[in-house]
Design a protein around this motif. Structure first.
Motif, PDB file in Angstrom:
ATOM      1  N   LYS A  70      -1.521   6.918   2.226  1.00  0.00           N
ATOM      2  CA  LYS A  70      -0.404   6.597   1.316  1.00  0.00           C
ATOM      3  C   LYS A  70       0.865   7.327   1.731  1.00  0.00           C
ATOM      4  O   LYS A  70       1.964   6.807   1.659  1.00  0.00           O
ATOM      5  N   LYS A  71       0.671   8.588   2.178  1.00  0.00           N
ATOM      6  CA  LYS A  71       1.811   9.432   2.507  1.00  0.00           C
ATOM      7  C   LYS A  71       2.393   9.110   3.888  1.00  0.00           C
ATOM      8  O   LYS A  71       3.602   9.048   4.062  1.00  0.00           O
ATOM      9  N   TYR A  72       1.507   8.913   4.871  1.00  0.00           N
ATOM     10  CA  TYR A  72       1.980   8.819   6.256  1.00  0.00           C
ATOM     11  C   TYR A  72       2.055   7.389   6.805  1.00  0.00           C
ATOM     12  O   TYR A  72       2.644   7.176   7.860  1.00  0.00           O
ATOM     13  N   CYS A  73       1.408   6.442   6.134  1.00  0.00           N
ATOM     14  CA  CYS A  73       1.379   5.080   6.697  1.00  0.00           C
ATOM     15  C   CYS A  73       2.176   4.112   5.839  1.00  0.00           C
ATOM     16  O   CYS A  73       1.757   2.957   5.651  1.00  0.00           O
ATOM     17  N   THR A  74       3.320   4.556   5.342  1.00  0.00           N
ATOM     18  CA  THR A  74       4.148   3.709   4.479  1.00  0.00           C
ATOM     19  C   THR A  74       4.717   2.513   5.254  1.00  0.00           C
ATOM     20  O   THR A  74       5.126   1.526   4.652  1.00  0.00           O
ATOM     21  N   ASP A  75       4.723   2.634   6.602  1.00  0.00           N
ATOM     22  CA  ASP A  75       5.246   1.537   7.424  1.00  0.00           C
ATOM     23  C   ASP A  75       4.215   0.424   7.619  1.00  0.00           C
ATOM     24  O   ASP A  75       4.541  -0.628   8.168  1.00  0.00           O
ATOM     25  N   ARG A  76       2.987   0.645   7.180  1.00  0.00           N
ATOM     26  CA  ARG A  76       1.945  -0.367   7.366  1.00  0.00           C
ATOM     27  C   ARG A  76       1.747  -1.172   6.080  1.00  0.00           C
ATOM     28  O   ARG A  76       1.428  -0.594   5.040  1.00  0.00           O
ATOM     29  N   PRO A  77       1.886  -2.492   6.130  1.00  0.00           N
ATOM     30  CA  PRO A  77       1.737  -3.308   4.914  1.00  0.00           C
ATOM     31  C   PRO A  77       0.347  -3.173   4.287  1.00  0.00           C
ATOM     32  O   PRO A  77       0.186  -3.316   3.082  1.00  0.00           O
ATOM     33  N   ASN A  80      -0.483  -1.143   1.067  1.00  0.00           N
ATOM     34  CA  ASN A  80      -0.321  -1.711  -0.281  1.00  0.00           C
ATOM     35  C   ASN A  80      -1.648  -2.171  -0.887  1.00  0.00           C
ATOM     36  O   ASN A  80      -1.729  -2.375  -2.096  1.00  0.00           O
ATOM     37  N   SER A  81      -2.668  -2.360  -0.066  1.00  0.00           N
ATOM     38  CA  SER A  81      -3.961  -2.836  -0.577  1.00  0.00           C
ATOM     39  C   SER A  81      -4.877  -1.700  -1.027  1.00  0.00           C
ATOM     40  O   SER A  81      -5.990  -1.939  -1.489  1.00  0.00           O
ATOM     41  N   CYS A 115     -14.703  -1.474   0.788  1.00  0.00           N
ATOM     42  CA  CYS A 115     -14.173  -1.186   2.135  1.00  0.00           C
ATOM     43  C   CYS A 115     -14.034  -2.527   2.868  1.00  0.00           C
ATOM     44  O   CYS A 115     -13.001  -2.820   3.469  1.00  0.00           O
ATOM     45  N   ASN A 116     -15.095  -3.333   2.789  1.00  0.00           N
ATOM     46  CA  ASN A 116     -15.088  -4.611   3.510  1.00  0.00           C
ATOM     47  C   ASN A 116     -14.112  -5.619   2.906  1.00  0.00           C
ATOM     48  O   ASN A 116     -13.486  -6.385   3.642  1.00  0.00           O
ATOM     49  N   SER A 117     -13.969  -5.604   1.565  1.00  0.00           N
ATOM     50  CA  SER A 117     -12.983  -6.507   0.939  1.00  0.00           C
ATOM     51  C   SER A 117     -11.595  -6.215   1.480  1.00  0.00           C
ATOM     52  O   SER A 117     -10.815  -7.127   1.752  1.00  0.00           O
ATOM     53  N   CYS A 118     -11.285  -4.932   1.624  1.00  0.00           N
ATOM     54  CA  CYS A 118      -9.949  -4.584   2.119  1.00  0.00           C
ATOM     55  C   CYS A 118      -9.813  -4.960   3.591  1.00  0.00           C
ATOM     56  O   CYS A 118      -8.766  -5.445   4.009  1.00  0.00           O
TER      57      CYS A 118
END
Ligand code: HEC
Length: 148
Positions: A70-77, A80-81, A115-118
């Motif tokens: 959440k903190k470091y991967c804000t650039d990855r869409p 949000n999941s 985990c798999n749903s995401c």
């Protein structure tokens, strides 16, 4: 004149800060996931052995990695999941706190399915997580020591 020089210095410093920040090592989404994978595995064997202190430790490691995403991967869409895993994770935490091995196992299954749903929701459905059959390392004992 003196004032201008100070401005130049400030700009120089800012350039240096920017370059330091650009070169700082930040773990990526996949690295956090690899860490989560190890703790997900260990968590299973800790819970199966009713080693609740270790199970509590392992699930917190998973929680910390999710917080780091959440903190470091804000650039990855995909970040949000993350919300979908919160309740399943909490249900495992509750089972650990209640020292309820049956609830632990069923909630661990739901956690794993999430985990798999995401992975499916984020076009990584080829990364399939399952309930582990062997611990990740042979040099760690998952049984409780001296009844503690
Ligand atoms: C927010 C959605 C999401 C959730 C929840 C999630 N993952 Fe992932 N996972 C991903 C994405 C996206 C990748 C691909 C990361 C990358 O770009 O390398 C991934 C990759 C992985 C990988 C492959 C890492 C590698 O490099 O080999 C593993 C293993 C993994 N996840 C385990 C888990 C486990 C175990 C859980 C549940 C406790 C979980 N994931 C929950 C989104 C998620």
């Amino acid at each position: 004149m003196a004032c201008n020089r100070q401005k130049d210095n400030t700009q120089n410093l800012q350039t240096q800060i920017d370059s330091l920040q650009a070169n700082t090592y930040k773990p990526g989404f996949g690295e956090f996931m690899s860490s989560i994978q190890v703790h997900h595995n260990k968590l299973w064997f800790a819970g199966e052995n009713q080693n609740w202190a270790l199970a509590d430790f392992e699930i917190n490691e998973i929680k910390e990695s999710l917080d780091d995403i959440k903190k470091y991967c804000t650039d990855r869409p995909e970040t949000n999941s993350l919300g979908m895993i919160e309740q399943p994770l909490q249900n495992v935490i509750d089972a650990i706190q209640q020292k309820n091995v049956t609830a632990f196992k069923s909630n661990f299954s739901i956690l794993t399915a999430t985990c798999n749903s995401c992975h499916q929701a984020t076009q990584h459905g080829f990364n399939v997580i399952s309930i582990p059959t062997t611990p990740p390392f042979s040099n760690q004992d998952f049984k409780m020591q001296n009844g503690k």
